[in-house]
Design a protein around this motif. Sequence first.
Motif, PDB file in Angstrom:
ATOM      1  N   VAL A  43      -7.695   1.676  -4.389  1.00 57.81           N
ATOM      2  CA  VAL A  43      -7.481   1.882  -2.949  1.00 57.81           C
ATOM      3  C   VAL A  43      -8.726   2.505  -2.312  1.00 57.81           C
ATOM      4  O   VAL A  43      -9.134   2.110  -1.216  1.00 57.81           O
TER       5      VAL A  43
ATOM      6  N   LEU B 258       0.816  -1.217   0.000  1.00 58.80           N
ATOM      7  CA  LEU B 258       0.000   0.000   0.000  1.00 58.80           C
ATOM      8  C   LEU B 258       0.849   1.266   0.000  1.00 58.80           C
ATOM      9  O   LEU B 258       0.553   2.212  -0.730  1.00 58.80           O
TER      10      LEU B 258
ATOM     11  N   GLY C  69     -10.959   0.772   0.608  1.00 54.78           N
ATOM     12  CA  GLY C  69     -11.247   1.521   1.829  1.00 54.78           C
ATOM     13  C   GLY C  69     -12.737   1.649   2.083  1.00 54.78           C
ATOM     14  O   GLY C  69     -13.203   1.495   3.221  1.00 54.78           O
TER      15      GLY C  69
ATOM     16  N   LEU D 159      -7.256   3.887   4.286  1.00 53.13           N
ATOM     17  CA  LEU D 159      -7.237   3.486   2.871  1.00 53.13           C
ATOM     18  C   LEU D 159      -8.168   4.364   2.034  1.00 53.13           C
ATOM     19  O   LEU D 159      -7.811   4.764   0.923  1.00 53.13           O
TER      20      LEU D 159
ATOM     21  N   TYR E 185      -8.510   1.786  10.080  1.00 47.48           N
ATOM     22  CA  TYR E 185      -7.796   1.191   8.949  1.00 47.48           C
ATOM     23  C   TYR E 185      -8.531   1.475   7.639  1.00 47.48           C
ATOM     24  O   TYR E 185      -7.927   1.884   6.646  1.00 47.48           O
TER      25      TYR E 185
ATOM     26  N   ILE F 299      -1.544   4.944   6.741  1.00 47.05           N
ATOM     27  CA  ILE F 299      -1.663   3.505   6.482  1.00 47.05           C
ATOM     28  C   ILE F 299      -0.769   2.728   7.443  1.00 47.05           C
ATOM     29  O   ILE F 299      -1.190   1.718   8.020  1.00 47.05           O
TER      30      ILE F 299
END
Length: 187
Positions: A172, A10, A176, A76, A72, A120
């Motif tokens: 991404v 990532l 997310g 993202l 988390y 991240i």
Amino acid sequence: MEAFVTTLLLTAIVQTGDRSQLLCAALAMRFARPGQMITAVLAASIAGAAIAALGGVIVGDWISRDALALFYALSLLFAGMGMLAWRRPVDLLQGWRIGPFVTALLGVMILQFGDKGQFIIAATAARSHDAVWPLLGGAVGTTLGLMPALIWQDELARWPLRPVRIAMGGVVTAIGLLLALRAFGLV
């Protein structure tokens, strides 16, 4: 080990066409000292990842498991949206007269501080309750993400980074969003 791999991938992805990458290309062309540039980028990446990972572990002890999942997911989601957003031009540090290593070290650290990659790393460290693997994954991923700029420098400007950045940003963002919906129990 999962924390290492996901953080590495990532953080490398979110560097695509980012201001840090553009700064590294400009500094590599200006100084023509690849060894010092690579060492400075690695040192800046380790320092930034250490701050983020330690902060993440501290925060991870304060909040619930559901909040960690949301943290988390949001890291993202916002990283992906940041890849899709317009970026202001990067300051090429032309006025800095402190040498290639220190200029690259401080320039990259300043640009990376509070950037999407650090969130991240922090979110992964908080979720895994481990600072070491996210720190290592984040430092390696950030360095690998910036390496094309150090190697290919002005050739990088001819690459189609915008479409790649938009595609990766979309992926991404979607991941997310999915994780955020899961954190809220909607999926």
